[in-house]
Design a protein around this motif. Sequence first.
Motif, PDB file in Angstrom:
ATOM      1  N   THR A  27       0.844  -1.197   0.000  1.00  0.00           N
ATOM      2  CA  THR A  27       0.000   0.000   0.000  1.00  0.00           C
ATOM      3  C   THR A  27       0.880   1.248   0.000  1.00  0.00           C
ATOM      4  O   THR A  27       0.713   2.146  -0.835  1.00  0.00           O
ATOM      5  CB  THR A  27      -0.911   0.033   1.247  1.00  0.00           C
ATOM      6  N   TYR A  28       1.825   1.290   0.917  1.00  0.00           N
ATOM      7  CA  TYR A  28       2.677   2.478   1.038  1.00  0.00           C
ATOM      8  C   TYR A  28       3.469   2.738  -0.246  1.00  0.00           C
ATOM      9  O   TYR A  28       3.472   3.838  -0.792  1.00  0.00           O
ATOM     10  CB  TYR A  28       3.627   2.301   2.235  1.00  0.00           C
ATOM     11  N   MET A  31       1.188   3.526  -3.356  1.00  0.00           N
ATOM     12  CA  MET A  31       0.584   4.852  -3.294  1.00  0.00           C
ATOM     13  C   MET A  31       1.638   5.934  -3.559  1.00  0.00           C
ATOM     14  O   MET A  31       1.333   6.979  -4.110  1.00  0.00           O
ATOM     15  CB  MET A  31      -0.099   5.067  -1.940  1.00  0.00           C
ATOM     16  N   THR A  32       2.861   5.675  -3.142  1.00  0.00           N
ATOM     17  CA  THR A  32       3.937   6.616  -3.423  1.00  0.00           C
ATOM     18  C   THR A  32       4.195   6.674  -4.931  1.00  0.00           C
ATOM     19  O   THR A  32       4.323   7.755  -5.514  1.00  0.00           O
ATOM     20  CB  THR A  32       5.219   6.201  -2.679  1.00  0.00           C
ATOM     21  N   LEU A  33       4.241   5.505  -5.563  1.00  0.00           N
ATOM     22  CA  LEU A  33       4.453   5.478  -7.012  1.00  0.00           C
ATOM     23  C   LEU A  33       3.274   6.126  -7.744  1.00  0.00           C
ATOM     24  O   LEU A  33       3.441   6.781  -8.767  1.00  0.00           O
ATOM     25  CB  LEU A  33       4.643   4.028  -7.493  1.00  0.00           C
ATOM     26  N   ARG A  34       2.098   5.987  -7.155  1.00  0.00           N
ATOM     27  CA  ARG A  34       0.913   6.616  -7.738  1.00  0.00           C
ATOM     28  C   ARG A  34       1.062   8.135  -7.663  1.00  0.00           C
ATOM     29  O   ARG A  34       0.737   8.856  -8.607  1.00  0.00           O
ATOM     30  CB  ARG A  34      -0.326   6.162  -6.960  1.00  0.00           C
ATOM     31  N   LYS A  35       1.582   8.607  -6.534  1.00  0.00           N
ATOM     32  CA  LYS A  35       1.777  10.048  -6.360  1.00  0.00           C
ATOM     33  C   LYS A  35       2.694  10.589  -7.451  1.00  0.00           C
ATOM     34  O   LYS A  35       2.481  11.690  -7.950  1.00  0.00           O
ATOM     35  CB  LYS A  35       2.368  10.290  -4.975  1.00  0.00           C
ATOM     36  N   TYR A  36       3.710   9.805  -7.803  1.00  0.00           N
ATOM     37  CA  TYR A  36       4.640  10.271  -8.830  1.00  0.00           C
ATOM     38  C   TYR A  36       4.240   9.780 -10.227  1.00  0.00           C
ATOM     39  O   TYR A  36       5.072   9.721 -11.138  1.00  0.00           O
ATOM     40  CB  TYR A  36       6.072   9.895  -8.455  1.00  0.00           C
ATOM     41  N   ARG A  37       2.970   9.390 -10.327  1.00  0.00           N
ATOM     42  CA  ARG A  37       2.333   9.089 -11.616  1.00  0.00           C
ATOM     43  C   ARG A  37       2.971   7.938 -12.384  1.00  0.00           C
ATOM     44  O   ARG A  37       2.886   7.880 -13.594  1.00  0.00           O
ATOM     45  CB  ARG A  37       2.262  10.345 -12.489  1.00  0.00           C
ATOM     46  N   GLU A  38       3.623   7.031 -11.675  1.00  0.00           N
ATOM     47  CA  GLU A  38       4.121   5.839 -12.356  1.00  0.00           C
ATOM     48  C   GLU A  38       3.019   4.798 -12.433  1.00  0.00           C
ATOM     49  O   GLU A  38       3.045   3.903 -13.255  1.00  0.00           O
ATOM     50  CB  GLU A  38       5.342   5.276 -11.621  1.00  0.00           C
ATOM     51  N   THR A  84      -4.752   4.616 -10.763  1.00  0.00           N
ATOM     52  CA  THR A  84      -5.814   3.816 -10.164  1.00  0.00           C
ATOM     53  C   THR A  84      -6.741   3.309 -11.257  1.00  0.00           C
ATOM     54  O   THR A  84      -7.116   4.058 -12.149  1.00  0.00           O
ATOM     55  CB  THR A  84      -6.610   4.666  -9.169  1.00  0.00           C
ATOM     56  N   TYR A 121      -4.874  -1.470  -9.716  1.00  0.00           N
ATOM     57  CA  TYR A 121      -3.908  -0.435 -10.096  1.00  0.00           C
ATOM     58  C   TYR A 121      -3.184  -0.890 -11.345  1.00  0.00           C
ATOM     59  O   TYR A 121      -3.004  -2.082 -11.576  1.00  0.00           O
ATOM     60  CB  TYR A 121      -2.943  -0.174  -8.929  1.00  0.00           C
TER      61      TYR A 121
END
Lengths: 130, 90, 645, 433
Positions: B58-59, B62-69, B72, B84
């Motif tokens: 999860t951590y 979600m971090t990779l999601r924040k940097y758009r790699e 969702t 994802y």
Amino acid sequence: MTNPGPKILVFSTEKISDPAIDLAGLLKMHYQARAYTIIVPCSSAIKPRWVMFAFEQGFDGVFIAADGTDCPYDTACTDKTAQILTNTQKQMKERGIDPARLKMAAICSVCSEPFVKYIKSFSEYLSQNN
Amino acid sequence: MGKTIDIIKKTRTVPEEVKEKRKEFVRIKKLIIKSLKEGPKTIPQIAKESSVPAVEITYHLMTLRKYREIITGELDDMDEYFSYELNNTK
Amino acid sequence: MSNKIGVYICHCGNNISEYVDVERVRDSIENEKGVHIARTTMFACADSAQTEIIDDIKDNALDGIVIASCSPKLHLQTFREVAKRAGLNPYNYVQVNIREQGSWAHSDDPEGATEKAISLVKAGIGRTRFSKSLEHFTISAKNSVLIIGAGIAGMRAAIELAEMGTRVYLIEREHFVGGRLSQWGVLCSLNETGKELISRIYKRLKELDNITLFTGAEVISKAGSSGNFEVEIKITPRHVKTKCDPEGLQKAIDACPVEVPDEFNFYLTNRKAIFKNFDSEFPEAPVINMENCNRCGECLKYCDSIDLDQKTEIIKLEIGAIQVCTGFDPYEPKEGEFGYKTIDNVITLQQLKRLVELNEKQLFLNGKQIHNIAFIYCVGSRQFGKINGNNQYCSRYCCTVAIHSSLIVGKKYNDISCLHFTRGVRTYGKQELIYDEASQKGDIFFHFDENSPPTVEKSGNKTIVKVNDVYTDQIELGVEADLVVLVSGMIPRKDNSVVAILKTPVGRDGFLNEIHPKLRPVETVIDGVFISGAAQGPKNIEETVNSTLSAASKVNALICNEEIKLEPTIATINEETCEWCGKCLEACPFNAISQITHNGKKIASIIETNCKGCGICTPVCPVDAIDIIGYTNVEIESMIIELAK
Amino acid sequence: MQEENKNREFDVLVIGGGIAGQESSLNLANMGLEVLLVEKDYSIGGKMIHLSKVFPTLDCSACIATPKISETARHPNITIFTYSEVKDIEKSGKKYIARVIKKPRYVKEELCSGCQECEFVCPVYVPDQYQYDLVGRKAVYVPFSLANPRVAAIDIDNCILCGACEKVCPTEAIDFTMEAEEIEIRFKAVIIATGFNLFDAHNKPQYGFGKFKNVVHSMQMERQLVPTRPFNAVLRPSDGKMPDNIAYVLCTGSRDKSVGNPLCSQVCCMYSIKQAQLLMGALPLADVTIYYINIRAFGKGFCEFYQQSKTMGVEFVKGKVAQITETENDNLIVRYEDIFEGKVKEAEHDLVVLAVGALPNPDVPDMFKNEKVELGEFKYVKQVDRFACPARTSMEGVFVSGTAAVPLDIPDSILSAGAASSEVNSYIKKLGI
């Protein structure tokens, strides 16, 4: 060249909804480039004639990014903007313009995600009903 | 023009712990990306496949999601888990 | 109108130019009507670029500027300053956002982003062509304030404002200052009484010569607007010229044959027509209430400063701002509400406070000594469920005061036990400590909910409180009490004529309403009129003082320079087309529209000092006779034309 | 430029750029005084800027906070030092002298355009303190999207010195040679607006924070409810599932002598009720239960807001939670005493939110060199004349505003900050220098 898609005029408000649209850019959330913003002080200050004028000039849709309950001027802003919407849509019907080409949603100053969603779905609607 | 990084390097060393943490992140990042290359997955699915605890996934995810790699995807039929996927438009 | 416009397209490093072809944007707009100069720049906000823009403006006598860069929220002010430094009116500057709403939003579509930037810049140029040079309105303002109400809120604001250099007129409807606080004994967590605190503050107030205090005074009219109000004050005479010597005064009071219930003691005692509420009360002279006085003349025999013929006066004041500190009324229970007025040993919390002040060694009511007290909480507050009434709000101060009263009673008189029938104790923050202290001391707390309120009944000569306590599984308990105290909350002032005069809005709860509890917590929609203290809603002393000093700083900030600067982007009326229908007046949230006669025709007029430029009045006009400067039809429509191309 | 900063004079030093510090600074500046606002974080905004919506009006917190922040940042009478700390304050005649340390952010504020190019190339990931560790951030980063100034900073302790950021920066704003700068300031009065600290939920081990994956604290939930939230939706951390049965444990670290804090924190009841309302909106099928001792819904409109949450279906259980345990599927068993029924009960939830309270900020006394400002019994800055002059402290010319003196909600913090500005201005006028 492919069809560039519908042209949308967005009315945003200086203190509430425009910051959200800025934030959408900041977060690089993408939406249709053919959505153009004009900033007004409050969404209850949008004149129906401007909206009608936009349709006359060839805009496919107009989106009002309303202040909603966060309006710094008037607690009744939501109702007042809704009234403007209703009045304008009446004029649109009279002129044979699909009233759904005018859309409104309350956009708070960090509601970037909803804004992008609205523009995407609005744009889709406009393409399909062209 | 010289870069200021070369100046600070003369006086500062990177703690081992920082290097280790980075390696660990990169390791899990690779596992997540490898898993998602096959297609969209939920966090428990990625966890199972990569043998990394789901809470860690999860951590990191979600971090990779924040940097758009990662982006969702859909919510499952039970309305419980999102899937994802890799962001290919980036 | 601008015809020589300079346009600057910013690269913003490569933040913009990575996705937007800035050179193409420049090429596309350089031949637009009115464009005199079109350049691209690496960082428009950099010092060197600013200097270049200033030189361009000066060298080419540019009369309008467009900068296409980041969001106006970041740099509109910066570039307005640049314009000013070059001698150009800052309102002839238009900023076009091609970063947040251009390159960044459309980094997936560089072609689209470039096309959009071209349209946006053209729209900006269109708008600049119609832009007007504007100046801030500056109006003169009086550095003086009217403070209404001389309780702790009004007195504290008066002192602070006077010390900050504002002339203060403090008016009080009663003949004595101190308000509710002077009725209060020892204050929670302090060794000071309400009376003592008021005396201390009054002494500070008297030392300041730029405060004028009027007692027996009420506002009867208000005219003008922020910075320049004119008010009329009605002053009811005291009928006593100076302070009497204590002995003579006492004799005069004794001689007075009139006895009326004493409102200061919440009708627990009587007073005479000539009276002081307590010895150390301010101002020091007593008062004769002419509604009570029968003009028998007995008092004149003992005190030579009495003048029964003093007349009511009306004075006019000119002030810059008004601060309302009119406080609250305690809720008075209805007859029969928990036995109030139908059972003789049921009193209110406020009456208990007076009773404790009046009883030195032992606590008596109606000649009967009190050994135990039952407090019933939330009387007049939190009225829903099976509790009748419309006050849904929590009065916030009463839990603490009730528990504190229990502690005081315990310390002052021996062997009194206290029971508390609560709806959940709300001793928030540091007040929690006294709740703990009362529990330690042996006070018992029951908890009832809104669907099973307690009842108070007389059984023989005993008074019984019955309750369904939630702690003991909702079994009905009956407790005998020597004294039942109804913990009554705060309600808005019953006589609130000042609201009608000042036209300050009230909320659903009936208290004065601020514009916004966080953004503008002491301001009202009437510019120049501020509110504070319990007039706004229930507050304890500290909260009252915080709000009143907050309001004082807003008052001072408004008028201390003796001028008020107003934004020029406000509404304007087209005098030719306006046919006065009143719709704009109805729509305006700020009372910024009035009706005037112009060339024999009734038309609307904008009160510039009140208008905030929100534009809410503009769409409601049936003849389109009203516009916001900067957002006029030509400006907006010129943008629409360019964007639609 | 640097020389200009040395030996500067101001009327007032305001310590802390949260909502109270901003309000005090703005009021003073509007009354014509010169203010230096010192903020220890990279951005002004304090805690409020990180909140979702605020009770009882459900206004978006950012909509209220950001205009105030930009007004503060733009005001000609206010100078702001972010990422700076007050090293010491001492009296000098009628005035005060303070030494302020401007810490290096390794990014030149005036050059950085906030484009985040550096952030994308940085290879280091560490927990993001602004998202309360729910996700990671880079070693070079723009702290959060609403930061002011909205410029990057380098977390040098976690930097691997690869230099990628410096290479990519389009404005050459990155400068690893920056060093801490000490600036001496003279001023007439100081306002302590240092705010409060959150109770560290680890200190209540029976609730299992840090041990059980689905026990989060209220600021973590707050972030999950913000539009700039760390996850795409409200999810439980253990496996990214949308929770459908959420519990709130009120008074975590407040009204609790066992952790040394008998005070009520004033805000937890209301923010929990607010979060519960927002959760009902975000997760229409979820159950939300609030375990409470007393509900402190005392402010304007609060009681009505509390009633509203009941009608929306938020369940309120009057009971003190004794212990939380974890099940095999990462759910949580909440063991509590049901006061209405008088017995100990257990309930299972798939996410537990600990409503953590407020504690005093311990930095305050260290800022003073010789004479120290007095603290009260519970280590908050002591108000020496609470009812008449609520901002006054034990030292002349030193005032307190907001939650540095006592736990307060936002409206009360703002009013207390307003009071401090009034008291400071009249103090300075009387000082006559």
